[in-house]
Design a protein around this motif. Structure first.
Motif, PDB file in Angstrom:
ATOM      1  N   LEU A  12       0.796  -1.221   0.000  1.00 61.40           N
ATOM      2  CA  LEU A  12       0.000   0.000   0.000  1.00 61.40           C
ATOM      3  C   LEU A  12       0.837   1.283   0.000  1.00 61.40           C
ATOM      4  O   LEU A  12       0.541   2.192  -0.782  1.00 61.40           O
ATOM      5  N   PRO A  13       1.897   1.412   0.805  1.00 63.21           N
ATOM      6  CA  PRO A  13       2.698   2.647   0.732  1.00 63.21           C
ATOM      7  C   PRO A  13       3.328   2.874  -0.637  1.00 63.21           C
ATOM      8  O   PRO A  13       3.393   4.020  -1.108  1.00 63.21           O
ATOM      9  N   LEU A  14       3.769   1.820  -1.304  1.00 61.78           N
ATOM     10  CA  LEU A  14       4.335   1.968  -2.645  1.00 61.78           C
ATOM     11  C   LEU A  14       3.278   2.405  -3.657  1.00 61.78           C
ATOM     12  O   LEU A  14       3.566   3.217  -4.536  1.00 61.78           O
ATOM     13  N   LEU A  15       2.074   1.890  -3.532  1.00 60.18           N
ATOM     14  CA  LEU A  15       0.999   2.296  -4.425  1.00 60.18           C
ATOM     15  C   LEU A  15       0.635   3.757  -4.226  1.00 60.18           C
ATOM     16  O   LEU A  15       0.372   4.481  -5.196  1.00 60.18           O
ATOM     17  N   VAL A  16       0.637   4.213  -2.984  1.00 60.49           N
ATOM     18  CA  VAL A  16       0.325   5.615  -2.697  1.00 60.49           C
ATOM     19  C   VAL A  16       1.420   6.522  -3.261  1.00 60.49           C
ATOM     20  O   VAL A  16       1.127   7.546  -3.896  1.00 60.49           O
ATOM     21  N   ILE A  17       2.683   6.145  -3.068  1.00 55.14           N
ATOM     22  CA  ILE A  17       3.796   6.933  -3.611  1.00 55.14           C
ATOM     23  C   ILE A  17       3.721   6.975  -5.137  1.00 55.14           C
ATOM     24  O   ILE A  17       3.920   8.019  -5.755  1.00 55.14           O
ATOM     25  N   GLN A  18       3.426   5.851  -5.763  1.00 48.03           N
ATOM     26  CA  GLN A  18       3.311   5.787  -7.219  1.00 48.03           C
ATOM     27  C   GLN A  18       2.195   6.700  -7.716  1.00 48.03           C
ATOM     28  O   GLN A  18       2.383   7.450  -8.675  1.00 48.03           O
ATOM     29  N   LEU A  19       1.048   6.670  -7.080  1.00 48.17           N
ATOM     30  CA  LEU A  19      -0.071   7.512  -7.490  1.00 48.17           C
ATOM     31  C   LEU A  19       0.268   8.993  -7.344  1.00 48.17           C
ATOM     32  O   LEU A  19      -0.025   9.790  -8.233  1.00 48.17           O
ATOM     33  N   ILE A  20       0.900   9.365  -6.248  1.00 50.34           N
ATOM     34  CA  ILE A  20       1.282  10.761  -6.038  1.00 50.34           C
ATOM     35  C   ILE A  20       2.284  11.205  -7.094  1.00 50.34           C
ATOM     36  O   ILE A  20       2.157  12.297  -7.664  1.00 50.34           O
ATOM     37  N   LEU A  21       3.284  10.385  -7.384  1.00 50.00           N
ATOM     38  CA  LEU A  21       4.267  10.735  -8.407  1.00 50.00           C
ATOM     39  C   LEU A  21       3.626  10.906  -9.779  1.00 50.00           C
ATOM     40  O   LEU A  21       3.952  11.840 -10.513  1.00 50.00           O
ATOM     41  N   LEU A  41       4.159  11.674 -25.756  1.00 49.82           N
ATOM     42  CA  LEU A  41       5.056  10.573 -25.440  1.00 49.82           C
ATOM     43  C   LEU A  41       5.394  10.557 -23.950  1.00 49.82           C
ATOM     44  O   LEU A  41       5.419   9.508 -23.315  1.00 49.82           O
ATOM     45  N   TRP A  42       5.639  11.748 -23.389  1.00 50.85           N
ATOM     46  CA  TRP A  42       5.925  11.827 -21.957  1.00 50.85           C
ATOM     47  C   TRP A  42       4.713  11.417 -21.130  1.00 50.85           C
ATOM     48  O   TRP A  42       4.857  10.794 -20.079  1.00 50.85           O
ATOM     49  N   ALA A  43       3.524  11.743 -21.603  1.00 52.65           N
ATOM     50  CA  ALA A  43       2.317  11.318 -20.890  1.00 52.65           C
ATOM     51  C   ALA A  43       2.220   9.789 -20.857  1.00 52.65           C
ATOM     52  O   ALA A  43       1.887   9.208 -19.820  1.00 52.65           O
ATOM     53  N   LEU A  44       2.536   9.149 -21.971  1.00 46.15           N
ATOM     54  CA  LEU A  44       2.534   7.674 -22.002  1.00 46.15           C
ATOM     55  C   LEU A  44       3.590   7.097 -21.071  1.00 46.15           C
ATOM     56  O   LEU A  44       3.340   6.127 -20.354  1.00 46.15           O
ATOM     57  N   ILE A  45       4.776   7.679 -21.086  1.00 45.45           N
ATOM     58  CA  ILE A  45       5.858   7.193 -20.214  1.00 45.45           C
ATOM     59  C   ILE A  45       5.469   7.345 -18.752  1.00 45.45           C
ATOM     60  O   ILE A  45       5.698   6.449 -17.942  1.00 45.45           O
ATOM     61  N   ILE A  46       4.866   8.491 -18.410  1.00 44.61           N
ATOM     62  CA  ILE A  46       4.476   8.724 -17.015  1.00 44.61           C
ATOM     63  C   ILE A  46       3.412   7.727 -16.575  1.00 44.61           C
ATOM     64  O   ILE A  46       3.509   7.129 -15.506  1.00 44.61           O
ATOM     65  N   VAL A  47       2.387   7.542 -17.395  1.00 46.94           N
ATOM     66  CA  VAL A  47       1.262   6.696 -16.998  1.00 46.94           C
ATOM     67  C   VAL A  47       1.613   5.212 -17.062  1.00 46.94           C
ATOM     68  O   VAL A  47       1.272   4.442 -16.160  1.00 46.94           O
ATOM     69  N   LEU A  48       2.313   4.800 -18.117  1.00 41.72           N
ATOM     70  CA  LEU A  48       2.603   3.378 -18.286  1.00 41.72           C
ATOM     71  C   LEU A  48       3.912   2.937 -17.640  1.00 41.72           C
ATOM     72  O   LEU A  48       4.172   1.747 -17.536  1.00 41.72           O
ATOM     73  N   GLY A  49       4.712   3.890 -17.216  1.00 42.06           N
ATOM     74  CA  GLY A  49       6.012   3.559 -16.643  1.00 42.06           C
ATOM     75  C   GLY A  49       5.993   3.211 -15.175  1.00 42.06           C
ATOM     76  O   GLY A  49       7.046   3.061 -14.563  1.00 42.06           O
ATOM     77  N   ASN A  50       4.781   3.094 -14.605  1.00 44.21           N
ATOM     78  CA  ASN A  50       4.610   2.769 -13.196  1.00 44.21           C
ATOM     79  C   ASN A  50       5.398   3.719 -12.309  1.00 44.21           C
ATOM     80  O   ASN A  50       5.207   4.915 -12.375  1.00 44.21           O
ATOM     81  N   LEU A  51       6.284   3.206 -11.482  1.00 45.61           N
ATOM     82  CA  LEU A  51       7.013   4.040 -10.529  1.00 45.61           C
ATOM     83  C   LEU A  51       8.181   4.765 -11.189  1.00 45.61           C
ATOM     84  O   LEU A  51       8.495   5.899 -10.832  1.00 45.61           O
ATOM     85  N   ILE A  52       8.795   4.171 -12.188  1.00 47.61           N
ATOM     86  CA  ILE A  52       9.991   4.745 -12.803  1.00 47.61           C
ATOM     87  C   ILE A  52       9.654   5.795 -13.865  1.00 47.61           C
ATOM     88  O   ILE A  52      10.450   6.698 -14.119  1.00 47.61           O
ATOM     89  N   GLY A  53       8.465   5.743 -14.473  1.00 47.02           N
ATOM     90  CA  GLY A  53       8.086   6.685 -15.520  1.00 47.02           C
ATOM     91  C   GLY A  53       8.105   8.139 -15.075  1.00 47.02           C
ATOM     92  O   GLY A  53       8.731   8.982 -15.723  1.00 47.02           O
ATOM     93  N   PRO A  54       7.427   8.477 -13.957  1.00 47.74           N
ATOM     94  CA  PRO A  54       7.483   9.865 -13.494  1.00 47.74           C
ATOM     95  C   PRO A  54       8.885  10.316 -13.103  1.00 47.74           C
ATOM     96  O   PRO A  54       9.267  11.466 -13.331  1.00 47.74           O
ATOM     97  N   ILE A  55       9.670   9.409 -12.551  1.00 43.21           N
ATOM     98  CA  ILE A  55      11.047   9.754 -12.159  1.00 43.21           C
ATOM     99  C   ILE A  55      11.870  10.072 -13.401  1.00 43.21           C
ATOM    100  O   ILE A  55      12.623  11.054 -13.426  1.00 43.21           O
TER     101      ILE A  55
END
Length: 65
Positions: A12-21, A41-55
């Motif tokens: 759950l904490p990882l899911l919350v961090i992922q959603l916030i990012l 393209l950046w929108a796809l990377i952010i949404v589909l990249g899970n935790l690493i996409g926003p980073i």
């Protein structure tokens, strides 16, 4: 304590961090005028990249002017 609920307590904490990012990265993508590459393209990377996409977006995608 039920042993079936322990994995959720760990995930759950990882899911919350992922959603916030993801939310912060999408809001930033909407507000910024220029990026390193197309915004769609950046929108796809952010949404589909899970935790690493926003980073990756915050490290590579933002263009500092």
């Amino acid at each position: 304590m039920d042993f079936e609920s322990i994995p959720w307590m760990l995930i759950l904490p990882l899911l919350v961090i992922q959603l916030i990012l993801i939310l912060v990265a999408i809001i930033d993508l909407i507000r910024v005028s220029n990026t390193n590459g197309p915004k769609w393209l950046w929108a796809l990377i952010i949404v589909l990249g899970n935790l690493i996409g926003p980073i990756i977006y915050f490290i590579v995608g933002r263009r500092n002017e």
